[in-house]
Scaffold this active site. Structure first.
Site, PDB file in Angstrom:
ATOM      1  N   HIS A   1       4.675  -7.679  -0.265  1.00  0.00           N
ATOM      2  CA  HIS A   1       4.348  -8.831  -0.787  1.00  0.00           C
ATOM      3  C   HIS A   1       4.892  -9.288  -2.078  1.00  0.00           C
ATOM      4  O   HIS A   1       5.555  -8.052  -2.711  1.00  0.00           O
ATOM      5  CB  HIS A   1       2.955  -8.938  -0.957  1.00  0.00           C
ATOM      6  CG  HIS A   1       2.057  -8.952   0.373  1.00  0.00           C
ATOM      7  ND1 HIS A   1       1.459 -10.068   1.014  1.00  0.00           N
ATOM      8  CD2 HIS A   1       1.952  -7.843   1.239  1.00  0.00           C
ATOM      9  CE1 HIS A   1       0.855  -9.679   2.257  1.00  0.00           C
ATOM     10  NE2 HIS A   1       1.301  -8.382   2.362  1.00  0.00           N
TER      11      HIS A   1
ATOM     12  N   SER B   1       8.372   3.774   5.350  1.00  0.00           N
ATOM     13  CA  SER B   1       9.578   3.770   4.465  1.00  0.00           C
ATOM     14  C   SER B   1       9.129   3.747   3.106  1.00  0.00           C
ATOM     15  O   SER B   1       8.208   3.998   2.689  1.00  0.00           O
ATOM     16  CB  SER B   1      10.454   2.346   4.904  1.00  0.00           C
ATOM     17  OG  SER B   1      11.744   2.854   4.445  1.00  0.00           O
TER      18      SER B   1
ATOM     19  N   ASP C   1       0.999  -1.301   0.032  1.00  0.00           N
ATOM     20  CA  ASP C   1       0.068  -0.170  -0.064  1.00  0.00           C
ATOM     21  C   ASP C   1       0.867   1.120  -0.024  1.00  0.00           C
ATOM     22  O   ASP C   1       1.788   1.266   0.895  1.00  0.00           O
ATOM     23  CB  ASP C   1      -0.581   0.143   1.220  1.00  0.00           C
ATOM     24  CG  ASP C   1      -1.974  -1.007   1.294  1.00  0.00           C
ATOM     25  OD1 ASP C   1      -1.898  -1.893   0.196  1.00  0.00           O
ATOM     26  OD2 ASP C   1      -2.641  -0.977   2.249  1.00  0.00           O
TER      27      ASP C   1
END
Length: 263
Positions: free
Chosen positions: A142, A227, A86
């Site tokens: 992911h 980050s 995201d």
């Protein structure tokens, strides 16, 4: 007071001793009391989390939370490259002769970003996404493709801010900060998932250090505080989705474009 402290904890610092102190506190039981302030300050969608916030042992435990099944459907269309996180797209575009152009007004060479790895030759005319994760975002990373680990490299570095201010006003932040790079081989070549650390020492962790293969969407790694991920595709193997532009927000599993054979 609590809001100020939380902002200090998530506005990243370049001083290692501050990072160590904040990192230690965020993993302590005492930090659990700050979870509701953190939720309110950043408007975090707690209904997506795998557990109720009261079940998390610490602020760091909450920050690295998993989501309920089905919260991030994957685009599984043919040859899809999906977003691993995201994030907001800070920059996106072709790599020009080994250089990422105009990332918040700065250029980055692959040699610096990839720590002069021999892999850089494969990406000199590839494509790059710079994906910024804010404190509000889900912070697990992911696999953007199904594939196998070719190599992993951990590069020690600084902990400068990777937000808009840091990328705009500080020199070569993405190449100077701590980085954990995973090179993943797939049916049409290779991608590099460059995870750029920011706040805490050892702020990037593999979900399973023994894993050597991943299906698309599998849990790869996680950030312990905010980050950025730089996603690189091998030269000649990728066509981006033309509807995506810098400034757009994407969810993990969103289509970024399509992989193709390198001709």
């Amino acid at each position: 007071m609590a809001k100020t402290l939380l902002r200090l904890m998530t506005e990243l610092s370049s001083r290692k001793w501050i990072s160590r102190t904040v990192g230690a506190f965020s993993k302590s039981r005492g930090s659990k009391a700050f979870i509701p302030y953190f939720v309110r300050t950043y408007n975090i969608p707690v209904q997506e989390a795998e557990k109720d916030w009261k079940e998390y042992r610490s602020l760091n435990d909450f920050f690295t939370r998993k989501l309920k099944p089905g919260m991030r459907p994957l685009d599984l269309s043919e040859h899809a490259l999906i977003s691993p996180v995201d994030a907001k797209i800070t920059a996106a575009g072709p790599v020009s002769a080994g250089t990422l152009l105009n990332v918040k007004g700065q250029n980055y060479t692959l040699a610096e970003l990839l720590n002069h790895s021999p892999h850089l030759e494969k990406y000199k005319h590839g494509y790059a996404f710079v994906l910024y994760l804010s404190p509000r975002d889900y912070h697990r990373i992911h696999a953007p493709v199904s594939g196998h680990r070719i190599e992993s490299e951990h590069i020690k570095g600084k902990v400068y801010p990777v937000n808009d201010f840091g990328l705009t006003h500080m020199k070569s932040v993405l190449s100077r900060n701590e980085r954990l790079i995973t090179y993943i081989g797939h049916a049409y070549g290779e991608v590099a998932v460059v995870k750029v650390g920011a706040m805490n020492v050892s702020s990037i962790q593999y979900a399973d250090t023994a894993a050597s293969t991943w299906a698309q969407g599998d849990d790869l790694a996680y950030f312990e505080f905010g980050s950025t991920v730089v996603l690189l595709t091998q030269s000649g193997t990728f066509e981006p989705d033309p509807s995506l532009q810098p400034g757009d927000s994407v969810k993990m599993g969103t289509l970024l474009g399509r992989l193709k054979p390198n001709r």
